[in-house]
Design a protein around this motif. Structure first.
Motif, PDB file in Angstrom:
ATOM      1  N   ASP A   1      19.507  55.849 -62.247  1.00  0.00           N
ATOM      2  CA  ASP A   1      19.567  56.386 -60.887  1.00  0.00           C
ATOM      3  C   ASP A   1      18.985  57.797 -60.925  1.00  0.00           C
ATOM      4  OD1 ASP A   1      20.151  57.246 -58.317  1.00  0.00           O
ATOM      5  OD2 ASP A   1      22.262  57.662 -58.787  1.00  0.00           O
ATOM      6  N   ALA A   2      17.708  57.933 -60.623  1.00  0.00           N
ATOM      7  CA  ALA A   2      17.047  59.236 -60.719  1.00  0.00           C
ATOM      8  C   ALA A   2      17.042  60.002 -59.412  1.00  0.00           C
ATOM      9  CB  ALA A   2      15.600  59.052 -61.192  1.00  0.00           C
TER      10      ALA A   2
ATOM     11  N   GLY B   1      23.295  57.081 -56.213  1.00  0.00           N
ATOM     12  CA  GLY B   1      24.352  56.253 -56.776  1.00  0.00           C
ATOM     13  C   GLY B   1      23.943  54.818 -57.062  1.00  0.00           C
ATOM     14  N   ILE B   2      22.671  54.496 -56.850  1.00  0.00           N
ATOM     15  CA  ILE B   2      22.186  53.128 -57.057  1.00  0.00           C
ATOM     16  C   ILE B   2      21.012  53.141 -58.021  1.00  0.00           C
ATOM     17  CG2 ILE B   2      21.217  51.076 -55.930  1.00  0.00           C
ATOM     18  CD1 ILE B   2      22.470  52.105 -53.322  1.00  0.00           C
ATOM     19  N   ARG B   3      21.023  52.243 -58.988  1.00  0.00           N
ATOM     20  CA  ARG B   3      19.875  52.085 -59.895  1.00  0.00           C
ATOM     21  C   ARG B   3      18.910  51.109 -59.241  1.00  0.00           C
ATOM     22  NH1 ARG B   3      22.391  50.568 -65.615  1.00  0.00           N
ATOM     23  NH2 ARG B   3      23.849  49.386 -64.334  1.00  0.00           N
TER      24      ARG B   3
ATOM     25  N   ASP C   1      13.626  56.085 -59.304  1.00  0.00           N
ATOM     26  CA  ASP C   1      14.419  55.232 -60.190  1.00  0.00           C
ATOM     27  C   ASP C   1      13.512  54.364 -61.060  1.00  0.00           C
ATOM     28  OD1 ASP C   1      16.513  56.339 -58.813  1.00  0.00           O
ATOM     29  OD2 ASP C   1      17.357  54.438 -58.110  1.00  0.00           O
ATOM     30  N   THR C   2      12.430  53.868 -60.483  1.00  0.00           N
ATOM     31  CA  THR C   2      11.493  53.031 -61.222  1.00  0.00           C
ATOM     32  C   THR C   2      10.848  53.804 -62.369  1.00  0.00           C
ATOM     33  OG1 THR C   2      10.994  51.594 -59.338  1.00  0.00           O
ATOM     34  CG2 THR C   2       9.318  51.762 -61.060  1.00  0.00           C
ATOM     35  N   LEU C   3      10.318  54.995 -62.069  1.00  0.00           N
ATOM     36  CA  LEU C   3       9.614  55.774 -63.091  1.00  0.00           C
ATOM     37  C   LEU C   3      10.567  56.233 -64.190  1.00  0.00           C
ATOM     38  CD1 LEU C   3       7.205  57.896 -60.843  1.00  0.00           C
ATOM     39  CD2 LEU C   3       6.792  55.703 -61.966  1.00  0.00           C
ATOM     40  N   ALA C   4      11.733  56.698 -63.807  1.00  0.00           N
ATOM     41  CA  ALA C   4      12.704  57.158 -64.808  1.00  0.00           C
ATOM     42  C   ALA C   4      13.202  56.001 -65.666  1.00  0.00           C
ATOM     43  CB  ALA C   4      13.875  57.849 -64.117  1.00  0.00           C
ATOM     44  N   SER C   5      13.355  54.838 -65.053  1.00  0.00           N
ATOM     45  CA  SER C   5      13.834  53.672 -65.808  1.00  0.00           C
ATOM     46  C   SER C   5      12.817  53.239 -66.855  1.00  0.00           C
ATOM     47  CB  SER C   5      14.141  52.515 -64.853  1.00  0.00           C
ATOM     48  OG  SER C   5      15.203  52.853 -63.978  1.00  0.00           O
TER      49      SER C   5
END
Length: 437
Positions: A237-238, A242-244, A252-256
């Motif tokens: 969750d970047a 509160g949601i991944r 969230d996509t790039l950090a994941s």
């Protein structure tokens, strides 16, 4: 990820429908028998499909449900996940109940096909131009990601572009249809069993709604194309909501993606690799991550960068590995441990090379490899598997007779060729199949 199965840009086509003629073909009784057999098969197919569906539902209740319950999944969640779901018999790599698995005759995955086709400009350009176009738009996010995870922004962009066209690719399959089918009857059903149970956990814990659970034909989800276990282990969750959210959130996509690579050992400050020239005096059979040398040692053997520049000083002191994905019939590289981290995302040399090459183009402008790809990669997967079996019978470690020409197969070919007075090519060919008893 799993071996080569997350490529949305090269979808596996559905099996064509069985067609039968309305009248027998010409040619006498033999032709009539062929026609009648085909007609009977066509009539039996729905019955067979119904039988498989019944077995699938029985397996869900007797086998998968107890396992899901044991890990905290409620019956309500389980039933909602599989409501109306039947096995999808059009998916690749399935084994019908009661049958034994066989290596597929054809190659379904682009990552394991012809190397030259994989690096066609029509495939590279959307990733590299799309990556450059997004650098400015997501620069703040990329800077934060690189600072936290140590993964260069251009690497993250290249994966994002390759996996889902920067989120634009359609992801049409139902997760529980795909994962359930593969857990029930795929060649690697134990692996997919873990994935379908992880998908149920995602649903049970409210990490995603049932409607969000759409996947590729191999069960990979969202813009990073994570399998469910990868989501549970690596999604981030970047954006702080509160949601991944790997489905709609760019941060969230790039950090994941970066977190995934970090977890698998990305070494900050090192490159992924360099295209090189390999003299004939250096055997192509020296390829592989288990035959590494300091890059300065490779240089002392006569290997040079195609750019004419010396290897960076900090890289020369560190270990590198020879990579020749098409043997002597294509470009050669000295790669770093980060190349093999990229392979953790998709277990294919070509995939990892595509990502590294696309990242270089995003950062430094479009340019092709100096070496050209020869006419290799056109063999049937089943023929390569036979070649591997023959090499195994002679004591060579080919990494398994799966029809995929990985580095162990390539270097085994080179070693056999050298031993038998042939110039090592380190790549399978029909001529090699004929000459290897």
């Amino acid at each position: 990820m799993i071996e080569g199965e997350n490529d949305l840009m090269n979808r596996v086509p559905s099996r064509p429908p069985l067609s039968c003629r309305t009248s027998p073909p010409q040619g006498g009784r033999a032709a009539l028998r062929v026609f009648l057999a085909a007609a009977l098969f066509a009539l039996a197919s729905p019955v067979q499909a119904a039988s498989v569906s019944d077995q699938f539902r029985a397996w869900l209740d007797a086998d998968l449900w107890p396992a899901a319950k044991a890990q905290g999944v409620s019956r309500k969640t389980f039933d909602a996940a599989f409501a109306g779901v039947s096995p999808n018999l059009k998916l690749p790599d399935l084994v019908m109940p009661g049958e034994k698995p066989k290596p597929p005759k054809k190659q379904h995955q682009a990552e394991f096909g012809s190397p030259g086709n994989y690096f066609a400009e029509k495939t590279l350009q959307p990733v590299t131009s799309g990556g450059r176009a997004r650098v400015g738009r997501v620069s703040q996010t990329l800077s934060a990601v690189e600072k936290r995870y140590g993964v260069p922004g251009e690497i993250v962009l290249a994966i994002w572009g390759r996996e889902s066209g920067f989120g634009a690719a359609k992801i049409p399959y139902d997760a529980f249809e795909v994962l359930g089918t593969k857990a029930f009857m795929a060649t690697r059903k134990d692996m997919f069993r873990k994935e379908v149970l992880a998908a149920l956990t995602i649903l049970q814990k409210g990490f995603a709604t049932r409607a969000m659970m759409k996947t590729s034909w191999a069960g990979a989800m969202g813009q990073p194309q994570f399998l469910p276990t990868s989501f549970l282990n690596h999604a981030v969750d970047a954006d702080g909501d509160g949601i991944r959210d790997i489905w709609t959130s760019t941060p969230d996509t790039l950090a994941s993606i970066a977190n995934y690579l970090k977890h698998y050992g990305w070494v900050s400050g090192r490159d992924w690799g360099f295209e090189v020239s390999v003299p004939d005096s250096v055997s192509c059979a020296l390829e592989g991550p288990d035959r590494g040398k300091r890059i300065s040692e490779w240089a002392s053997m006569g290997i040079t960068r195609v750019s004419g520049k010396p290897f960076p000083a900090h890289e020369a002191k560190a270990e590198g590995y020879l990579l020749m994905p098409a043997g002597r019939a294509g470009p050669a590289f000295i790669v770093t441990p980060n190349f093999y981290v990229l392979k953790e995302y998709n277990e294919s040399d070509l995939y990892a090379l595509f990502v590294g090459h696309a990242a270089d183009r995003i950062a430094g402008g479009d340019r092709t490899f100096s070496g050209s790809w020869g006419k290799v990669g056109g063999m049937l997967r089943s023929d390569i598997a036979k070649l591997q079996e023959r090499l195994e019978a002679k004591g060579y470690d080919v990494g398994g007779a799966d029809g995929l020409p990985g580095y162990k197969t390539r270097r085994s070919i080179g070693e056999w060729q050298a031993k038998n007075g042939q110039a090592p090519t380190c790549f399978p060919s029909q001529a090699l199949v004929r000459s290897l008893p």
